[in-house]
Write a protein that holds these residues in place. Structure first.
Motif, PDB file in Angstrom:
ATOM      1  N   MET A  60       0.494  -1.301   0.052  1.00 60.26           N
ATOM      2  CA  MET A  60      -0.381   0.305  -0.141  1.00 60.26           C
ATOM      3  C   MET A  60       0.884   1.047  -0.095  1.00 60.26           C
ATOM      4  SD  MET A  60      -3.079   1.046   2.752  1.00 60.26           S
ATOM      5  CE  MET A  60      -4.075   0.362   1.972  1.00 60.26           C
ATOM      6  N   LYS A  61       1.010   2.106  -0.703  1.00 59.27           N
ATOM      7  CA  LYS A  61       0.531   3.541  -0.931  1.00 59.27           C
ATOM      8  C   LYS A  61       0.515   4.749  -0.309  1.00 59.27           C
ATOM      9  CE  LYS A  61       3.289   7.121  -3.572  1.00 59.27           C
ATOM     10  NZ  LYS A  61       3.892   7.496  -5.716  1.00 59.27           N
ATOM     11  N   LEU A  62       1.411   5.292   0.798  1.00 57.34           N
ATOM     12  CA  LEU A  62       0.839   6.648   1.472  1.00 57.34           C
ATOM     13  C   LEU A  62       0.853   7.839   0.824  1.00 57.34           C
ATOM     14  CD1 LEU A  62      -1.113   7.537   4.392  1.00 57.34           C
ATOM     15  CD2 LEU A  62       1.205   7.085   5.407  1.00 57.34           C
ATOM     16  N   GLU A  63       0.657   8.417   0.812  1.00 61.20           N
ATOM     17  CA  GLU A  63       1.732  10.303   0.360  1.00 61.20           C
ATOM     18  C   GLU A  63       1.124  10.979   2.013  1.00 61.20           C
ATOM     19  OE1 GLU A  63       0.332  11.524  -3.262  1.00 61.20           O
ATOM     20  OE2 GLU A  63       0.135   9.501  -3.765  1.00 61.20           O
ATOM     21  N   ILE A  64       1.921  11.892   2.028  1.00 63.87           N
ATOM     22  CA  ILE A  64       1.702  13.138   2.990  1.00 63.87           C
ATOM     23  C   ILE A  64       2.483  13.854   2.521  1.00 63.87           C
ATOM     24  CG2 ILE A  64       1.928  11.215   4.566  1.00 63.87           C
ATOM     25  CD1 ILE A  64       5.151  11.302   5.155  1.00 63.87           C
ATOM     26  N   ASP A  65       2.129  15.276   2.650  1.00 66.44           N
ATOM     27  CA  ASP A  65       2.822  16.145   2.310  1.00 66.44           C
ATOM     28  C   ASP A  65       4.298  16.758   3.598  1.00 66.44           C
ATOM     29  OD1 ASP A  65       1.115  16.954   0.161  1.00 66.44           O
ATOM     30  OD2 ASP A  65      -0.134  17.789   2.050  1.00 66.44           O
ATOM     31  N   VAL A  66       5.030  16.805   3.235  1.00 66.39           N
ATOM     32  CA  VAL A  66       6.613  17.424   3.655  1.00 66.39           C
ATOM     33  C   VAL A  66       6.994  18.532   3.630  1.00 66.39           C
ATOM     34  CG1 VAL A  66       8.872  16.724   4.967  1.00 66.39           C
ATOM     35  CG2 VAL A  66       7.148  14.952   4.223  1.00 66.39           C
ATOM     36  N   PRO A  67       6.842  19.780   4.589  1.00 68.21           N
ATOM     37  CA  PRO A  67       7.773  21.404   3.948  1.00 68.21           C
ATOM     38  C   PRO A  67       8.504  21.021   3.199  1.00 68.21           C
ATOM     39  CG  PRO A  67       6.950  21.183   6.162  1.00 68.21           C
ATOM     40  CD  PRO A  67       6.819  19.701   5.534  1.00 68.21           C
ATOM     41  N   GLU A  68       9.858  21.716   2.698  1.00 68.24           N
ATOM     42  CA  GLU A  68      11.096  21.601   1.648  1.00 68.24           C
ATOM     43  C   GLU A  68      11.854  21.343   2.376  1.00 68.24           C
ATOM     44  OE1 GLU A  68      11.863  20.902  -1.217  1.00 68.24           O
ATOM     45  OE2 GLU A  68      10.045  20.092  -1.791  1.00 68.24           O
ATOM     46  N   SER A  69      11.515  22.770   3.673  1.00 69.01           N
ATOM     47  CA  SER A  69      12.713  22.616   4.792  1.00 69.01           C
ATOM     48  C   SER A  69      13.408  21.426   5.594  1.00 69.01           C
ATOM     49  CB  SER A  69      12.239  23.367   5.455  1.00 69.01           C
ATOM     50  OG  SER A  69      11.089  23.492   6.234  1.00 69.01           O
ATOM     51  N   ALA A  70      12.062  20.693   5.637  1.00 66.66           N
ATOM     52  CA  ALA A  70      12.841  19.176   6.223  1.00 66.66           C
ATOM     53  C   ALA A  70      13.809  18.511   5.513  1.00 66.66           C
ATOM     54  CB  ALA A  70      11.006  18.616   6.489  1.00 66.66           C
ATOM     55  N   PHE A  71      13.444  18.481   4.871  1.00 71.47           N
ATOM     56  CA  PHE A  71      14.963  17.649   3.364  1.00 71.47           C
ATOM     57  C   PHE A  71      16.124  18.127   3.683  1.00 71.47           C
ATOM     58  CE2 PHE A  71      10.674  17.320   0.662  1.00 71.47           C
ATOM     59  CZ  PHE A  71      10.811  16.297   0.671  1.00 71.47           C
ATOM     60  N   SER A  72      16.366  19.622   3.991  1.00 72.96           N
ATOM     61  CA  SER A  72      17.495  20.402   4.483  1.00 72.96           C
ATOM     62  C   SER A  72      17.815  20.757   5.654  1.00 72.96           C
ATOM     63  CB  SER A  72      17.507  21.858   3.842  1.00 72.96           C
ATOM     64  OG  SER A  72      16.270  22.285   4.277  1.00 72.96           O
ATOM     65  N   ALA A  73      16.394  20.397   6.251  1.00 70.34           N
ATOM     66  CA  ALA A  73      16.996  20.382   7.850  1.00 70.34           C
ATOM     67  C   ALA A  73      18.131  19.379   7.941  1.00 70.34           C
ATOM     68  CB  ALA A  73      15.593  20.662   8.685  1.00 70.34           C
ATOM     69  N   LEU A  74      17.077  17.850   7.551  1.00 73.02           N
ATOM     70  CA  LEU A  74      17.535  16.310   7.696  1.00 73.02           C
ATOM     71  C   LEU A  74      18.659  15.767   6.623  1.00 73.02           C
ATOM     72  CD1 LEU A  74      14.222  15.366   8.979  1.00 73.02           C
ATOM     73  CD2 LEU A  74      15.693  15.581  10.201  1.00 73.02           C
ATOM     74  N   ARG A  75      18.862  17.122   5.446  1.00 70.46           N
ATOM     75  CA  ARG A  75      20.092  16.316   4.838  1.00 70.46           C
ATOM     76  C   ARG A  75      19.526  15.401   4.421  1.00 70.46           C
ATOM     77  NH1 ARG A  75      25.035  19.093   7.994  1.00 70.46           N
ATOM     78  NH2 ARG A  75      24.322  20.914   8.093  1.00 70.46           N
ATOM     79  N   GLN A  76      18.637  14.895   3.821  1.00 73.20           N
ATOM     80  CA  GLN A  76      18.173  13.954   3.310  1.00 73.20           C
ATOM     81  C   GLN A  76      17.090  14.519   1.948  1.00 73.20           C
ATOM     82  OE1 GLN A  76      16.270  11.737   6.127  1.00 73.20           O
ATOM     83  NE2 GLN A  76      17.792  11.171   6.874  1.00 73.20           N
ATOM     84  N   ALA A  77      17.390  13.535   1.465  1.00 70.34           N
ATOM     85  CA  ALA A  77      16.653  13.563  -0.216  1.00 70.34           C
ATOM     86  C   ALA A  77      15.027  12.662   0.055  1.00 70.34           C
ATOM     87  CB  ALA A  77      16.863  12.603  -1.276  1.00 70.34           C
ATOM     88  N   PRO A  78      14.294  13.151  -0.709  1.00 71.79           N
ATOM     89  CA  PRO A  78      12.839  12.382  -0.825  1.00 71.79           C
ATOM     90  C   PRO A  78      12.872  10.860   0.116  1.00 71.79           C
ATOM     91  CG  PRO A  78      13.280  14.021  -2.167  1.00 71.79           C
ATOM     92  CD  PRO A  78      14.337  14.285  -1.843  1.00 71.79           C
ATOM     93  N   GLY A  79      13.576  10.245  -0.553  1.00 74.36           N
ATOM     94  CA  GLY A  79      13.798   8.829  -0.701  1.00 74.36           C
ATOM     95  C   GLY A  79      14.168   8.476   0.706  1.00 74.36           C
ATOM     96  N   GLU A  80      15.332   8.967   1.222  1.00 77.97           N
ATOM     97  CA  GLU A  80      15.830   8.768   2.404  1.00 77.97           C
ATOM     98  C   GLU A  80      14.956   9.101   3.860  1.00 77.97           C
ATOM     99  OE1 GLU A  80      21.010   9.645   1.573  1.00 77.97           O
ATOM    100  OE2 GLU A  80      19.638  11.984   1.637  1.00 77.97           O
TER     101      GLU A  80
END
Length: 80
Positions: free
Chosen positions: A1-21
């Motif tokens: 099953m696939k689940l979609e969530i909205d994540v702020p762009e700032s979360a990727f840079s704050a955690l230094r992770q790409a979307p898949g990571e």
């Protein structure tokens, strides 16, 4: 099953992770927390995290979570 969530762009840079990571990290952290609170068994939590039980135990250790549910409470009750 696939689940979609909205994540702020700032979360990727704050955690230094790409979307898949970040998605993998969120699955792991949710699995760890749900195991820690007793909502999931170790086997199911490892499955949710996409890891073997051994890998899951190592991941819990890396974030400072004990693989032994309720042991501290049992020991405290025993000492009283």
């Amino acid at each position: 099953m696939k689940l979609e969530i909205d994540v702020p762009e700032s979360a990727f840079s704050a955690l230094r992770q790409a979307p898949g990571e970040l998605a993998a990290s969120m699955r792991l952290m949710a699995a760890i927390k749900w195991y820690e609170t007793g909502m999931l068994s170790q086997e199911r939590a490892a499955e949710l995290a996409g890891q073997s039980r051994q890998e899951f135990l190592l991941s819990m250790s890396r974030v400072g979570v004990s693989p032994f549910q309720g042991v501290e409470d049992d020991l405290a009750a025993f000492a009283e």
